[in-house]
Design a protein around this motif. Structure first.
Motif, PDB file in Angstrom:
ATOM      1  N   ILE A 253       0.822  -1.198   0.000  1.00  0.00           N
ATOM      2  CA  ILE A 253       0.000   0.000   0.000  1.00  0.00           C
ATOM      3  C   ILE A 253       0.862   1.255   0.000  1.00  0.00           C
ATOM      4  N   GLY A 254       2.037   1.162   0.577  1.00  0.00           N
ATOM      5  CA  GLY A 254       2.965   2.287   0.602  1.00  0.00           C
ATOM      6  C   GLY A 254       3.844   2.235   1.834  1.00  0.00           C
ATOM      7  N   HIS A 255       5.113   2.620   1.665  1.00  0.00           N
ATOM      8  CA  HIS A 255       6.101   2.646   2.741  1.00  0.00           C
ATOM      9  C   HIS A 255       6.150   1.264   3.409  1.00  0.00           C
TER      10      HIS A 255
ATOM     11  N   ALA B 251       1.673   7.160   8.193  1.00  0.00           N
ATOM     12  CA  ALA B 251       1.366   8.430   7.552  1.00  0.00           C
ATOM     13  C   ALA B 251       1.828   8.513   6.106  1.00  0.00           C
ATOM     14  N   PHE B 252       2.780   7.668   5.689  1.00  0.00           N
ATOM     15  CA  PHE B 252       3.277   7.731   4.317  1.00  0.00           C
ATOM     16  C   PHE B 252       2.498   6.823   3.371  1.00  0.00           C
ATOM     17  N   ALA B 253       1.529   6.097   3.874  1.00  0.00           N
ATOM     18  CA  ALA B 253       0.744   5.171   3.051  1.00  0.00           C
ATOM     19  C   ALA B 253      -0.631   5.767   2.774  1.00  0.00           C
TER      20      ALA B 253
ATOM     21  N   THR C 215       4.192  -2.662  14.085  1.00  0.00           N
ATOM     22  CA  THR C 215       5.526  -3.016  14.565  1.00  0.00           C
ATOM     23  C   THR C 215       6.051  -2.054  15.621  1.00  0.00           C
ATOM     24  N   HIS C 216       5.689  -0.761  15.522  1.00  0.00           N
ATOM     25  CA  HIS C 216       6.138   0.209  16.518  1.00  0.00           C
ATOM     26  C   HIS C 216       5.373   1.518  16.345  1.00  0.00           C
ATOM     27  N   GLN C 217       5.666   2.467  17.215  1.00  0.00           N
ATOM     28  CA  GLN C 217       4.819   3.642  17.384  1.00  0.00           C
ATOM     29  C   GLN C 217       5.111   4.816  16.463  1.00  0.00           C
ATOM     30  N   HIS C 218       6.186   4.807  15.688  1.00  0.00           N
ATOM     31  CA  HIS C 218       6.514   5.960  14.854  1.00  0.00           C
ATOM     32  C   HIS C 218       5.394   6.254  13.859  1.00  0.00           C
ATOM     33  N   ILE C 219       5.234   7.521  13.530  1.00  0.00           N
ATOM     34  CA  ILE C 219       4.087   7.957  12.738  1.00  0.00           C
ATOM     35  C   ILE C 219       4.071   7.351  11.336  1.00  0.00           C
ATOM     36  N   ASP C 220       5.236   7.006  10.802  1.00  0.00           N
ATOM     37  CA  ASP C 220       5.237   6.403   9.475  1.00  0.00           C
ATOM     38  C   ASP C 220       4.810   4.933   9.508  1.00  0.00           C
ATOM     39  N   HIS C 221       4.560   4.413  10.713  1.00  0.00           N
ATOM     40  CA  HIS C 221       4.061   3.051  10.879  1.00  0.00           C
ATOM     41  C   HIS C 221       2.690   3.011  11.565  1.00  0.00           C
ATOM     42  N   LEU C 222       2.326   4.111  12.190  1.00  0.00           N
ATOM     43  CA  LEU C 222       1.037   4.188  12.880  1.00  0.00           C
ATOM     44  C   LEU C 222       0.497   5.600  12.785  1.00  0.00           C
ATOM     45  N   ASP C 223      -0.504   5.781  11.949  1.00  0.00           N
ATOM     46  CA  ASP C 223      -1.172   7.069  11.801  1.00  0.00           C
ATOM     47  C   ASP C 223      -2.407   7.048  12.707  1.00  0.00           C
ATOM     48  N   THR C 224      -2.270   7.629  13.884  1.00  0.00           N
ATOM     49  CA  THR C 224      -3.360   7.573  14.861  1.00  0.00           C
ATOM     50  C   THR C 224      -4.563   8.412  14.419  1.00  0.00           C
TER      51      THR C 224
ATOM     52  N   LEU D 295      10.772   7.993   1.963  1.00  0.00           N
ATOM     53  CA  LEU D 295      11.617   9.185   1.952  1.00  0.00           C
ATOM     54  C   LEU D 295      12.399   9.336   0.650  1.00  0.00           C
ATOM     55  N   LEU D 296      12.265   8.379  -0.256  1.00  0.00           N
ATOM     56  CA  LEU D 296      13.069   8.360  -1.475  1.00  0.00           C
ATOM     57  C   LEU D 296      12.305   8.916  -2.670  1.00  0.00           C
ATOM     58  N   GLN D 297      12.988   9.747  -3.464  1.00  0.00           N
ATOM     59  CA  GLN D 297      12.459  10.127  -4.757  1.00  0.00           C
ATOM     60  C   GLN D 297      12.654   8.956  -5.730  1.00  0.00           C
ATOM     61  N   PRO D 298      11.895   8.904  -6.817  1.00  0.00           N
ATOM     62  CA  PRO D 298      11.998   7.761  -7.730  1.00  0.00           C
ATOM     63  C   PRO D 298      13.413   7.481  -8.226  1.00  0.00           C
ATOM     64  N   ALA D 299      14.159   8.515  -8.588  1.00  0.00           N
ATOM     65  CA  ALA D 299      15.514   8.287  -9.100  1.00  0.00           C
ATOM     66  C   ALA D 299      16.415   7.703  -8.016  1.00  0.00           C
TER      67      ALA D 299
END
Length: 216
Positions: free
Chosen positions: A6-8, A26-28, A43-52, A182-186
């Motif tokens: 789905i993303g990230h 948050a990145f998905a 897996t853990h609490q960081h926002i890129d893994h859990l968008d509350t 965090l990566l651009q396509p290139a």
């Protein structure tokens, strides 16, 4: 096993008559529209893994889904009133016919001055199907023999040599990149090109980004 990237680090994993959503962060985009989920594993609490902010919509659309989270994350969700079951390392949890086994316990170090938090990798398997390992944010836990690795490709806590060595230590049959928000396509293409030349013998790199549901 059917997987939708789905993303990230967010995946929809379908195996053993279970639909398991991992790391709705948050990145998905699009996980909030899913229905028919049996479990949401974090897996853990960081926002890129859990968008509350978006999690309540997922729970409202999937009242039957059990929320499974790393213990520190589970405590935070419980304080917010979310029914949740803590994922204790090495204690398997059954979801329909699938078995989810948490592994590890600690997030990779970002910097010595940033406190460590909890993190569990997720080994997901069902009888008659392949096995998957999603490590969250750590290269520290090794799941033993697995068929498919969801590989964190880029992060403030990772350098590329560690990424390649992690793949070699596990030596999966196949792997696909995650944690690439965090990566651009290139830049992403550079990571994948370099990684493809460092794979252990027999490992196949596939890319599920933007491919929709994929049978593996």
């Amino acid at each position: 096993m059917r997987i939708t990237h789905i993303g990230h680090s967010c995946l929809l994993v379908e195996t053993g008559n279970a639909r398991i959503l991992t790391d709705p962060g948050a990145f998905a985009e699009g996980f909030e529209d899913l229905t028919g989920l049996d479990a949401i594993a974090i897996t853990h609490q960081h926002i890129d893994h859990l968008d509350t902010e978006r999690l309540p919509a997922v729970l409202a659309a999937n009242p039957q889904a059990v929320v499974l989270a790393e213990p520190e994350t589970a405590a935070l969700l419980a304080q917010a009133g979310v029914p949740v079951q803590a994922l204790t390392p090495n204690q398997p949890v059954r979801v329909a016919e699938a078995v989810l086994t948490p592994m590890g316990g600690v997030h990779a170090e970002i910097h010595a001055d940033i406190p460590l938090i909890g993190n569990v990798g997720l080994r997901i398997a069902a009888p008659g199907d392949i096995s998957l390992f999603h490590p969250g944010d750590s290269y520290g836990a090794l799941p033993g023999e697995i068929d498919l690795l969801a590989l964190p490709l880029n992060a403030p806590w990772a350098k590329f040599s560690e990424t390649a060595n992690f793949v070699r230590a596990i030596a999966p049959g196949r792997l696909f990149p995650i944690h690439d928000g965090l990566l651009q396509p290139a830049g992403r293409a550079v990571y994948l090109r370099n990684l493809s030349g460092l794979l252990p013998a027999g490992a196949q790199l596939v890319d599920l980004a933007g491919q929709g549901p994929t049978e593996l």
